[in-house]
Design a protein around this motif. Structure first.
Motif, PDB file in Angstrom:
ATOM      1  N   ILE A 106      -5.340   7.176  -2.068  1.00  0.00           N
ATOM      2  CA  ILE A 106      -4.078   7.838  -2.410  1.00  0.00           C
ATOM      3  C   ILE A 106      -3.111   7.734  -1.229  1.00  0.00           C
ATOM      4  O   ILE A 106      -3.448   8.142  -0.116  1.00  0.00           O
ATOM      5  CB  ILE A 106      -4.327   9.309  -2.775  1.00  0.00           C
ATOM      6  N   PRO A 107      -1.882   7.204  -1.444  1.00  0.00           N
ATOM      7  CA  PRO A 107      -0.937   7.050  -0.343  1.00  0.00           C
ATOM      8  C   PRO A 107      -0.356   8.368   0.174  1.00  0.00           C
ATOM      9  O   PRO A 107      -0.196   8.545   1.377  1.00  0.00           O
ATOM     10  CB  PRO A 107       0.154   6.148  -0.911  1.00  0.00           C
ATOM     11  N   THR A 108      -0.005   9.319  -0.701  1.00  0.00           N
ATOM     12  CA  THR A 108       0.536  10.613  -0.280  1.00  0.00           C
ATOM     13  C   THR A 108      -0.046  11.716  -1.157  1.00  0.00           C
ATOM     14  O   THR A 108      -0.592  11.443  -2.218  1.00  0.00           O
ATOM     15  CB  THR A 108       2.075  10.668  -0.403  1.00  0.00           C
ATOM     16  N   GLU A 109       0.105  12.961  -0.709  1.00  0.00           N
ATOM     17  CA  GLU A 109      -0.413  14.080  -1.500  1.00  0.00           C
ATOM     18  C   GLU A 109       0.473  14.389  -2.705  1.00  0.00           C
ATOM     19  O   GLU A 109       0.078  15.134  -3.591  1.00  0.00           O
ATOM     20  CB  GLU A 109      -0.591  15.331  -0.637  1.00  0.00           C
ATOM     21  N   PHE A 110       1.676  13.811  -2.761  1.00  0.00           N
ATOM     22  CA  PHE A 110       2.587  14.070  -3.869  1.00  0.00           C
ATOM     23  C   PHE A 110       2.319  13.172  -5.070  1.00  0.00           C
ATOM     24  O   PHE A 110       2.875  13.380  -6.137  1.00  0.00           O
ATOM     25  CB  PHE A 110       4.039  13.890  -3.420  1.00  0.00           C
ATOM     26  N   CYS A 111       1.466  12.172  -4.910  1.00  0.00           N
ATOM     27  CA  CYS A 111       1.117  11.282  -6.019  1.00  0.00           C
ATOM     28  C   CYS A 111       0.134  11.999  -6.931  1.00  0.00           C
ATOM     29  O   CYS A 111      -0.966  12.341  -6.520  1.00  0.00           O
ATOM     30  CB  CYS A 111       0.502   9.988  -5.505  1.00  0.00           C
ATOM     31  N   THR A 112       0.523  12.223  -8.175  1.00  0.00           N
ATOM     32  CA  THR A 112      -0.340  12.938  -9.108  1.00  0.00           C
ATOM     33  C   THR A 112      -1.054  12.007 -10.075  1.00  0.00           C
ATOM     34  O   THR A 112      -2.064  12.392 -10.655  1.00  0.00           O
ATOM     35  CB  THR A 112       0.458  13.972  -9.904  1.00  0.00           C
ATOM     36  N   PHE A 113      -0.544  10.789 -10.256  1.00  0.00           N
ATOM     37  CA  PHE A 113      -1.226   9.815 -11.099  1.00  0.00           C
ATOM     38  C   PHE A 113      -0.817   8.414 -10.688  1.00  0.00           C
ATOM     39  O   PHE A 113       0.132   8.227  -9.930  1.00  0.00           O
ATOM     40  CB  PHE A 113      -0.957  10.055 -12.584  1.00  0.00           C
ATOM     41  N   ALA A 114      -1.585   7.423 -11.147  1.00  0.00           N
ATOM     42  CA  ALA A 114      -1.293   6.022 -10.848  1.00  0.00           C
ATOM     43  C   ALA A 114      -1.309   5.226 -12.142  1.00  0.00           C
ATOM     44  O   ALA A 114      -2.125   5.474 -13.026  1.00  0.00           O
ATOM     45  CB  ALA A 114      -2.310   5.457  -9.874  1.00  0.00           C
ATOM     46  N   VAL A 115      -0.393   4.276 -12.230  1.00  0.00           N
ATOM     47  CA  VAL A 115      -0.351   3.360 -13.369  1.00  0.00           C
ATOM     48  C   VAL A 115      -0.932   2.040 -12.871  1.00  0.00           C
ATOM     49  O   VAL A 115      -0.508   1.522 -11.836  1.00  0.00           O
ATOM     50  CB  VAL A 115       1.083   3.159 -13.885  1.00  0.00           C
ATOM     51  N   ILE A 116      -1.923   1.516 -13.600  1.00  0.00           N
ATOM     52  CA  ILE A 116      -2.598   0.291 -13.190  1.00  0.00           C
ATOM     53  C   ILE A 116      -2.264  -0.809 -14.195  1.00  0.00           C
ATOM     54  O   ILE A 116      -2.399  -0.626 -15.398  1.00  0.00           O
ATOM     55  CB  ILE A 116      -4.124   0.496 -13.139  1.00  0.00           C
ATOM     56  N   TYR A 117      -1.835  -1.958 -13.672  1.00  0.00           N
ATOM     57  CA  TYR A 117      -1.531  -3.130 -14.499  1.00  0.00           C
ATOM     58  C   TYR A 117      -2.462  -4.263 -14.096  1.00  0.00           C
ATOM     59  O   TYR A 117      -2.750  -4.437 -12.910  1.00  0.00           O
ATOM     60  CB  TYR A 117      -0.086  -3.593 -14.285  1.00  0.00           C
ATOM     61  N   TRP A 118      -2.941  -5.044 -15.078  1.00  0.00           N
ATOM     62  CA  TRP A 118      -3.762  -6.200 -14.799  1.00  0.00           C
ATOM     63  C   TRP A 118      -3.683  -7.187 -15.948  1.00  0.00           C
ATOM     64  O   TRP A 118      -3.228  -6.860 -17.028  1.00  0.00           O
ATOM     65  CB  TRP A 118      -5.210  -5.794 -14.523  1.00  0.00           C
ATOM     66  N   THR A 119      -4.151  -8.405 -15.687  1.00  0.00           N
ATOM     67  CA  THR A 119      -4.268  -9.438 -16.712  1.00  0.00           C
ATOM     68  C   THR A 119      -5.734  -9.805 -16.802  1.00  0.00           C
ATOM     69  O   THR A 119      -6.361 -10.128 -15.793  1.00  0.00           O
ATOM     70  CB  THR A 119      -3.432 -10.682 -16.345  1.00  0.00           C
ATOM     71  N   SER A 120      -6.291  -9.781 -18.019  1.00  0.00           N
ATOM     72  CA  SER A 120      -7.711 -10.070 -18.198  1.00  0.00           C
ATOM     73  C   SER A 120      -7.982 -11.563 -18.047  1.00  0.00           C
ATOM     74  O   SER A 120      -7.060 -12.374 -17.955  1.00  0.00           O
ATOM     75  CB  SER A 120      -8.181  -9.599 -19.571  1.00  0.00           C
ATOM     76  N   ARG A 121      -9.255 -11.914 -18.046  1.00  0.00           N
ATOM     77  CA  ARG A 121      -9.636 -13.322 -17.921  1.00  0.00           C
ATOM     78  C   ARG A 121      -9.135 -14.146 -19.107  1.00  0.00           C
ATOM     79  O   ARG A 121      -8.896 -15.336 -18.983  1.00  0.00           O
ATOM     80  CB  ARG A 121     -11.153 -13.436 -17.806  1.00  0.00           C
ATOM     81  N   LYS A 122      -8.995 -13.505 -20.271  1.00  0.00           N
ATOM     82  CA  LYS A 122      -8.492 -14.198 -21.461  1.00  0.00           C
ATOM     83  C   LYS A 122      -6.970 -14.269 -21.496  1.00  0.00           C
ATOM     84  O   LYS A 122      -6.394 -14.886 -22.374  1.00  0.00           O
ATOM     85  CB  LYS A 122      -8.987 -13.491 -22.722  1.00  0.00           C
ATOM     86  N   GLY A 123      -6.300 -13.592 -20.551  1.00  0.00           N
ATOM     87  CA  GLY A 123      -4.848 -13.637 -20.484  1.00  0.00           C
ATOM     88  C   GLY A 123      -4.146 -12.450 -21.113  1.00  0.00           C
ATOM     89  O   GLY A 123      -2.922 -12.444 -21.211  1.00  0.00           O
ATOM     90  N   ASN A 124      -4.900 -11.447 -21.534  1.00  0.00           N
ATOM     91  CA  ASN A 124      -4.286 -10.262 -22.137  1.00  0.00           C
ATOM     92  C   ASN A 124      -3.828  -9.287 -21.054  1.00  0.00           C
ATOM     93  O   ASN A 124      -4.516  -9.077 -20.069  1.00  0.00           O
ATOM     94  CB  ASN A 124      -5.287  -9.558 -23.055  1.00  0.00           C
TER      95      ASN A 124
END
Length: 78
Positions: free
Chosen positions: A40-58
């Motif tokens: 966690i970078p700071t104590e004010f961060c309450t959630f994180a959004v994670i983005y990725w691309t799968s092996r199939k390209g989705n």
């Protein structure tokens, strides 16, 4: 290896959701392992959004609360 992009988010005192720090890129074999590597970078961060691309390209997206608790901590030892 899959590249996961973590964008830390939080709420301002006015209730507006905004990015609290710079996005961080992590390479891991699975989402579970990438979340373990993330700090966690700071104590004010309450959630994180994670983005990725799968092996199939989705495209994938997941929102996790911070600090993240794994299943064993949430449910107790099974």
């Amino acid at each position: 290896m899959i590249t996961y992009k973590f964008v830390p988010m939080g709420r301002t005192p006015q209730g507006i959701v905004q990015r609290m720090a710079e996005p961080k890129t992590i390479e891991a074999m699975s989402l579970k392992k990438a979340i373990k590597k993330y700090s966690i970078p700071t104590e004010f961060c309450t959630f994180a959004v994670i983005y990725w691309t799968s092996r199939k390209g989705n495209e994938g997206k997941k929102v996790i609360p911070l600090p993240y608790k794994p299943r064993s901590e949430r449910k107790g030892r099974l």
